[in-house]
Design a protein around this motif. Structure first.
Motif, PDB file in Angstrom:
ATOM      1  N   MET A  41     -56.674  23.562  -7.183  1.00  0.00           N
ATOM      2  CA  MET A  41     -55.937  24.796  -6.980  1.00  0.00           C
ATOM      3  C   MET A  41     -54.591  24.666  -7.688  1.00  0.00           C
ATOM      4  N   ASP A  42     -54.265  25.647  -8.526  1.00  0.00           N
ATOM      5  CA  ASP A  42     -52.999  25.575  -9.251  1.00  0.00           C
ATOM      6  C   ASP A  42     -51.856  26.090  -8.370  1.00  0.00           C
ATOM      7  N   VAL A  43     -50.647  26.024  -8.891  1.00  0.00           N
ATOM      8  CA  VAL A  43     -49.448  26.372  -8.136  1.00  0.00           C
ATOM      9  C   VAL A  43     -49.478  27.830  -7.672  1.00  0.00           C
ATOM     10  N   MET A  44     -49.872  28.734  -8.551  1.00  0.00           N
ATOM     11  CA  MET A  44     -49.919  30.151  -8.183  1.00  0.00           C
ATOM     12  C   MET A  44     -50.913  30.387  -7.059  1.00  0.00           C
ATOM     13  N   GLN A  45     -52.092  29.785  -7.165  1.00  0.00           N
ATOM     14  CA  GLN A  45     -53.100  29.940  -6.122  1.00  0.00           C
ATOM     15  C   GLN A  45     -52.591  29.404  -4.784  1.00  0.00           C
ATOM     16  N   LYS A  46     -51.916  28.252  -4.809  1.00  0.00           N
ATOM     17  CA  LYS A  46     -51.370  27.675  -3.578  1.00  0.00           C
ATOM     18  C   LYS A  46     -50.299  28.575  -2.973  1.00  0.00           C
ATOM     19  N   GLU A  47     -49.440  29.121  -3.824  1.00  0.00           N
ATOM     20  CA  GLU A  47     -48.355  29.963  -3.340  1.00  0.00           C
ATOM     21  C   GLU A  47     -48.914  31.220  -2.679  1.00  0.00           C
ATOM     22  N   LEU A  48     -49.857  31.876  -3.329  1.00  0.00           N
ATOM     23  CA  LEU A  48     -50.438  33.090  -2.756  1.00  0.00           C
ATOM     24  C   LEU A  48     -51.289  32.782  -1.530  1.00  0.00           C
ATOM     25  N   ALA A  49     -51.979  31.667  -1.536  1.00  0.00           N
ATOM     26  CA  ALA A  49     -52.760  31.268  -0.360  1.00  0.00           C
ATOM     27  C   ALA A  49     -51.845  31.052   0.844  1.00  0.00           C
ATOM     28  N   SER A  50     -50.649  30.530   0.589  1.00  0.00           N
ATOM     29  CA  SER A  50     -49.715  30.289   1.694  1.00  0.00           C
ATOM     30  C   SER A  50     -49.189  31.599   2.280  1.00  0.00           C
ATOM     31  N   ARG A  51     -49.258  32.692   1.509  1.00  0.00           N
ATOM     32  CA  ARG A  51     -48.794  34.002   1.978  1.00  0.00           C
ATOM     33  C   ARG A  51     -49.933  34.973   2.283  1.00  0.00           C
ATOM     34  N   LYS A  52     -51.166  34.484   2.236  1.00  0.00           N
ATOM     35  CA  LYS A  52     -52.330  35.348   2.426  1.00  0.00           C
ATOM     36  C   LYS A  52     -52.240  36.145   3.725  1.00  0.00           C
ATOM     37  N   ASN A  53     -51.982  35.474   4.831  1.00  0.00           N
ATOM     38  CA  ASN A  53     -51.907  36.166   6.120  1.00  0.00           C
ATOM     39  C   ASN A  53     -50.788  37.200   6.126  1.00  0.00           C
ATOM     40  N   GLU A  54     -49.650  36.867   5.563  1.00  0.00           N
ATOM     41  CA  GLU A  54     -48.517  37.791   5.493  1.00  0.00           C
ATOM     42  C   GLU A  54     -48.891  39.050   4.697  1.00  0.00           C
ATOM     43  N   ILE A  55     -49.559  38.864   3.576  1.00  0.00           N
ATOM     44  CA  ILE A  55     -49.973  39.980   2.727  1.00  0.00           C
ATOM     45  C   ILE A  55     -50.989  40.852   3.468  1.00  0.00           C
ATOM     46  N   GLN A  56     -51.976  40.228   4.072  1.00  0.00           N
ATOM     47  CA  GLN A  56     -53.001  40.979   4.789  1.00  0.00           C
ATOM     48  C   GLN A  56     -52.417  41.689   6.010  1.00  0.00           C
ATOM     49  N   ASN A  57     -51.507  41.031   6.713  1.00  0.00           N
ATOM     50  CA  ASN A  57     -50.866  41.668   7.861  1.00  0.00           C
ATOM     51  C   ASN A  57     -50.025  42.869   7.432  1.00  0.00           C
ATOM     52  N   GLY A  58     -49.375  42.774   6.281  1.00  0.00           N
ATOM     53  CA  GLY A  58     -48.606  43.895   5.758  1.00  0.00           C
ATOM     54  C   GLY A  58     -49.490  45.097   5.466  1.00  0.00           C
ATOM     55  N   LEU A  59     -50.653  44.851   4.916  1.00  0.00           N
ATOM     56  CA  LEU A  59     -51.598  45.933   4.629  1.00  0.00           C
ATOM     57  C   LEU A  59     -52.099  46.555   5.930  1.00  0.00           C
ATOM     58  N   GLU A  60     -52.405  45.713   6.903  1.00  0.00           N
ATOM     59  CA  GLU A  60     -52.861  46.216   8.199  1.00  0.00           C
ATOM     60  C   GLU A  60     -51.758  47.021   8.891  1.00  0.00           C
ATOM     61  N   LEU A  61     -50.521  46.569   8.782  1.00  0.00           N
ATOM     62  CA  LEU A  61     -49.386  47.289   9.360  1.00  0.00           C
ATOM     63  C   LEU A  61     -49.243  48.666   8.716  1.00  0.00           C
ATOM     64  N   LEU A  62     -49.392  48.745   7.399  1.00  0.00           N
ATOM     65  CA  LEU A  62     -49.344  50.024   6.691  1.00  0.00           C
ATOM     66  C   LEU A  62     -50.441  50.957   7.202  1.00  0.00           C
ATOM     67  N   PHE A  63     -51.641  50.430   7.360  1.00  0.00           N
ATOM     68  CA  PHE A  63     -52.771  51.216   7.868  1.00  0.00           C
ATOM     69  C   PHE A  63     -52.483  51.728   9.278  1.00  0.00           C
ATOM     70  N   LYS A  64     -52.058  50.829  10.166  1.00  0.00           N
ATOM     71  CA  LYS A  64     -51.812  51.212  11.558  1.00  0.00           C
ATOM     72  C   LYS A  64     -50.646  52.195  11.691  1.00  0.00           C
ATOM     73  N   ALA A  65     -49.615  52.025  10.890  1.00  0.00           N
ATOM     74  CA  ALA A  65     -48.481  52.944  10.928  1.00  0.00           C
ATOM     75  C   ALA A  65     -48.940  54.349  10.541  1.00  0.00           C
ATOM     76  N   ASN A  66     -49.805  54.439   9.543  1.00  0.00           N
ATOM     77  CA  ASN A  66     -50.298  55.747   9.129  1.00  0.00           C
ATOM     78  C   ASN A  66     -51.277  56.342  10.140  1.00  0.00           C
ATOM     79  N   MET A  67     -51.992  55.496  10.866  1.00  0.00           N
ATOM     80  CA  MET A  67     -52.829  55.993  11.962  1.00  0.00           C
ATOM     81  C   MET A  67     -51.944  56.627  13.031  1.00  0.00           C
TER      82      MET A  67
END
Length: 69
Positions: A1-27
């Motif tokens: 896994m290269d540096v970019m992949q590691k960096e994004l993997a470390s923020r995966k939950n944060e990114i997905q939670n942000g998308l879910e928050l956007l969805f729920k806010a619009n609901m």
């Protein structure tokens, strides 16, 4: 896994939670703005809206728009 992949993997939950928050806010907004809303229908429409934008971003990536972002 290269540096970019590691960096994004470390923020995966944060990114997905942000998308879910956007969805729920619009609901919530739909519940406030529409009397007696059909929440399931609202969810489907919101998913279509989000997917449409994701597809658009995917095309931009393919065309090189973010190559030197």
């Amino acid at each position: 896994m290269d540096v970019m992949q590691k960096e994004l993997a470390s923020r995966k939950n944060e990114i997905q939670n942000g998308l879910e928050l956007l969805f729920k806010a619009n609901m919530k907004i739909s519940d406030w703005d529409v009397p007696e809303p059909d929440d399931n229908e609202a969810a489907k429409i919101l998913l279509d809206i989000l997917q449409e934008k994701l597809d658009s971003i995917r095309e931009d990536v393919k065309s090189g728009k973010y190559k030197n972002y």
